[in-house]
Design a protein around this motif. Structure first.
Motif, mmCIF file in Angstrom:
data_model
loop_
_atom_site.group_PDB
_atom_site.id
_atom_site.type_symbol
_atom_site.label_atom_id
_atom_site.label_comp_id
_atom_site.label_asym_id
_atom_site.label_seq_id
_atom_site.Cartn_x
_atom_site.Cartn_y
_atom_site.Cartn_z
ATOM 1 N N ARG A 13 43.896 -16.187 18.642
ATOM 2 C CA ARG A 13 44.525 -15.464 17.713
ATOM 3 C C ARG A 13 45.883 -14.768 18.624
ATOM 4 O O ARG A 13 47.139 -14.706 18.024
ATOM 5 N N GLU A 14 45.520 -14.401 19.442
ATOM 6 C CA GLU A 14 45.961 -13.996 20.824
ATOM 7 C C GLU A 14 47.597 -15.197 21.194
ATOM 8 O O GLU A 14 48.683 -14.959 20.975
ATOM 9 N N ARG B 209 50.670 -6.476 9.113
ATOM 10 C CA ARG B 209 49.654 -5.504 8.961
ATOM 11 C C ARG B 209 49.318 -5.380 10.962
ATOM 12 O O ARG B 209 50.318 -5.787 11.812
ATOM 13 N N ASP B 210 48.130 -4.356 10.915
ATOM 14 C CA ASP B 210 48.289 -3.725 12.208
ATOM 15 C C ASP B 210 47.476 -4.820 13.155
ATOM 16 O O ASP B 210 46.053 -5.477 12.698
ATOM 17 N N TYR B 211 48.585 -5.089 14.061
ATOM 18 C CA TYR B 211 48.066 -6.483 15.183
ATOM 19 C C TYR B 211 48.454 -5.329 16.420
ATOM 20 O O TYR B 211 48.754 -4.686 16.485
ATOM 21 N N HIS C 237 50.719 -14.475 13.261
ATOM 22 C CA HIS C 237 49.533 -14.363 12.949
ATOM 23 C C HIS C 237 48.853 -16.440 12.883
ATOM 24 O O HIS C 237 49.281 -16.704 12.422
#
Length: 315
Positions: A266-267, A29-31, A98
């Motif tokens: 989440r970071e 995914r785009d993170y 994630h």
């Protein structure tokens, strides 16, 4: 999106005797922490990557474990555990893509019930083997004494691993879970906070969820992990240098995105390496999975990374 670098590590014969380089298919995914990898700012030495966009990313999980559609993929922890148990040829990399706390991931109508009131009730969750549901059920058991077996779980999807069996207290529905909740057929529903916020009258089942999150971290020192990176076993065994290069590129991409003081959960959960923290997190996930009959086999977090250690870390 391609990150193109020439290589002789994946040269396969083609007509006329010329060589052809096949890019490795990657589904992540785009993170913020994958951006540098996906836009080519960093790239694995000697590899060409072909990024396949899948949204939402959980739609990549079944094709990965059933068909090995990708060479490298993001994969949910519960799906990984079921895949390992089923002997599917995927290997975990110690790269957390994630994760989050899940004290806010179960919702009910405002003022209707407390966690202990879920015993004997029906609760909706997209899939019984969804990793968010795994963490929610574990939290309910450890914190409130409500075991997974005390609840009937109503789902709209089956497991990503085709051979995985569900326990007897799991049922399937074609209806939308929110509609069942509105009709009174469900007492609560497991869903992301953003989705729950769009349903009027729906509130976190655990009102003091923020304090519970802080308490959890103080007690355990880790944040629940939802998704790891995985690779095909044949790629790891035949081209360990390529997997090593991919792993290093992922870690560089994470480092480039990392702030000195992570501002969000989440970071903060994003990490790499076989650390004591990651092992403790995944050992808890494994315990929950066995207690909830998501898996039936004994395994350890360390065993999940045995092939990584053999082919990548010690090479």
């Amino acid at each position: 999106m391609n990150s193109s670098f020439s290589t002789d590590a994946d040269v396969r014969g083609s007509r006329g005797g010329s060589a052809r380089v096949d890019p490795l298919k990657v589904a992540v995914r785009d993170y913020a922490h994958t951006r540098a990898l996906k836009d080519g700012t960093v790239a694995p030495e000697g590899c060409e990557l072909d990024f396949v966009e899948v949204e939402p990313i959980h739609r990549a999980f079944a094709p990965m474990v059933r068909e090995l559609r990708y060479d490298v993929s993001e994969l949910a922890v519960a799906t990984l555990l079921q895949a390992v148990e089923a002997g599917r040829p995927v290997v975990a990399l110690p790269v957390v893509l994630h994760g989050n706390y899940h004290h806010r991931s179960i919702s009910a109508w405002e003022g209707t019930l407390a966690p202990a009131d879920l015993r004997g009730r029906r609760v909706g969750v997209r899939a019984y083997s969804q990793t968010t549901g795994l963490w929610v059920r574990g939290m309910l058991s450890d914190t409130y004494g409500v075991a997974s077996q005390d609840i009937s779980w109503v789902t709209t999807e089956g497991p990503h691993v085709a051979s995985a069996e569900e326990p007897a207290n799991v049922e399937r529905t074609d209806a939308k879970l929110v509609d069942l909740l509105r009709a009174g057929d469900l007492a609560a529903v497991v869903m992301g906070a953003r989705s729950a916020d769009h349903v009027d009258g729906l509130v976190p089942l655990i009102p003091d969820w923020k304090a519970r999150q802080e308490q959890h971290f103080q007690q355990h020192g880790w944040i629940p992990v939802n998704h790891l990176a995985v690779v095909r076993r044949d790629l790891l065994e035949e081209r360990p240098d390529a997997v090593r290069a991919i792993y290093r590129a992922m870690t560089r991409s994470i480092d480039l995105a990392r702030s000195p003081a992570p501002s969000t959960v989440r970071e903060a959960v994003v990490q790499y390496g076989v650390t004591d923290t990651l092992l403790a997190t995944l050992d808890t996930a494994i315990r929950y999975a066995r207690e909830q009959e998501v898996i039936r086999s004994a395994m350890t977090a360390e065993s999940l990374f045995a092939d990584f250690t053999k082919y990548v870390a010690q090479s």
